[in-house]
Design a protein around this motif. Structure first.
Motif, PDB file in Angstrom:
ATOM      1  N   ILE A  51       0.737   5.444   0.880  1.00 20.25           N
ATOM      2  CA  ILE A  51      -0.038   6.490   1.540  1.00 20.25           C
ATOM      3  C   ILE A  51       0.537   7.845   1.116  1.00 20.25           C
ATOM      4  CG2 ILE A  51      -0.796   7.454   3.745  1.00 20.25           C
ATOM      5  CD1 ILE A  51      -0.348   4.654   4.963  1.00 20.25           C
ATOM      6  N   GLU A  69      -5.497   4.469   7.375  1.00 24.14           N
ATOM      7  CA  GLU A  69      -5.213   3.622   6.214  1.00 24.14           C
ATOM      8  C   GLU A  69      -4.934   2.175   6.636  1.00 24.14           C
ATOM      9  OE1 GLU A  69      -5.110   4.527   2.698  1.00 24.14           O
ATOM     10  OE2 GLU A  69      -6.388   6.033   3.658  1.00 24.14           O
ATOM     11  N   HIS A  89       0.857  -1.196   0.000  1.00 20.05           N
ATOM     12  CA  HIS A  89       0.000   0.000   0.000  1.00 20.05           C
ATOM     13  C   HIS A  89       0.887   1.237   0.000  1.00 20.05           C
ATOM     14  CE1 HIS A  89      -3.755   2.119   0.485  1.00 20.05           C
ATOM     15  NE2 HIS A  89      -3.373   2.685   1.614  1.00 20.05           N
TER      16      HIS A  89
END
Length: 264
Positions: free
Chosen positions: A14, A72, A12
């Motif tokens: 951010i 997140e 992921h």
């Protein structure tokens, strides 16, 4: 607890903004979330998240980056990409303050710690040289005494059977906040190593001359005396997330990255 591998695949990204290194304006950056596998975790603990030096701002609402990271990670857990946060511990290795209009600076990060505490199974960590925890010693002590806050500075806490040691700040002039003389820092480091912790949290970590990784040689000189230890640190960003020292001592650098450790 030993790390077996860290995936090269970022699970992921951010996005955030931070003050430009050339002193003019802001720049857009992304914070990577990495997945690591460890040999074992205690029963009931499905993961440990480690991060530090989140010196950025959420570009959508101007909050400190730590708040966005917290949210997140919650989304990743809800999607099943990482374990539930209620079964996950989080280790904060310092420096969670930032200003868009100024590089560096010192500011209050209690809200960031509290945000992690509210979502995770447990929260432990150290202060960085850009952090403050209230305006007075009374506020600082109240924060340290707060429920679920395992603030480490020359002490060891036991969470889910893991013995976690920590020293806040860096080596420097002791007249400044979150700094100790080299002599005092090394003495404290030695004392805690003698108590055989499983995890040692530092803000400032060791160097690696051969790999050209920035850090403190004095800290390295003490850590190589350890055995079967995971060191988690930040302060200086490394191009690689982890190195191995002698006798099973691993050093995980989480400066401007998030590492999610799960059992193999």
């Amino acid at each position: 607890m030993q790390i077996l591998s860290i995936s090269d695949q970022v699970i992921h990204h951010i996005p955030f903004i931070t003050h430009s290194p050339n002193g003019v304006g802001v720049v857009n950056k992304v914070l990577p979330v990495l997945l690591a596998r460890v040999d074992s975790l205690p029963d009931g603990l499905e993961a440990i998240v480690a991060t530090s030096d989140l010196q950025g701002i959420d570009r959508n609402n101007q909050r400190l980056l730590g708040h966005l990271v917290n949210e997140e990670l919650d989304k990743l857990a809800s999607l099943g990409k990482i374990p539930p946060l209620r079964a996950t511990g989080v280790i904060l290795a310092g420096d969670f303050y930032a200003k868009v209009d100024k590089r560096g600076g010192v500011g209050d990060v209690r809200d960031v710690w509290q945000a992690f505490r509210q979502r995770f199974r447990w929260t432990a960590g150290v202060g960085g040289n850009h952090d403050s925890f209230g305006k007075t010693q009374q506020e600082f002590r109240a924060f340290q005494d707060g429920k679920g806050i395992n603030y480490l500075d020359g002490n060891i806490t036991c969470l889910d059977g893991l013995r976690i040691a920590g020293i806040s700040g860096i080596i420097g002039k002791s007249t400044k906040p979150f700094r100790r003389s080299e002599k005092d820092f090394r003495k404290l480091l030695t004392q805690l190593l003698d108590e055989s912790p499983d995890i040692f949290v530092l803000h400032e970590g060791p160097n690696d001359v051969n790999a050209k990784l920035v850090g403190n040689e004095s800290i390295r000189a003490e850590l190589v005396r350890g055995k079967d230890l995971l060191v988690i640190c930040g302060h200086s960003h490394w191009k690689v997330p982890m190195i191995a020292l002698s006798q099973g001592v691993q050093v995980l650098n989480v400066d401007t990255r998030v590492v999610v450790m799960v059992a193999d």
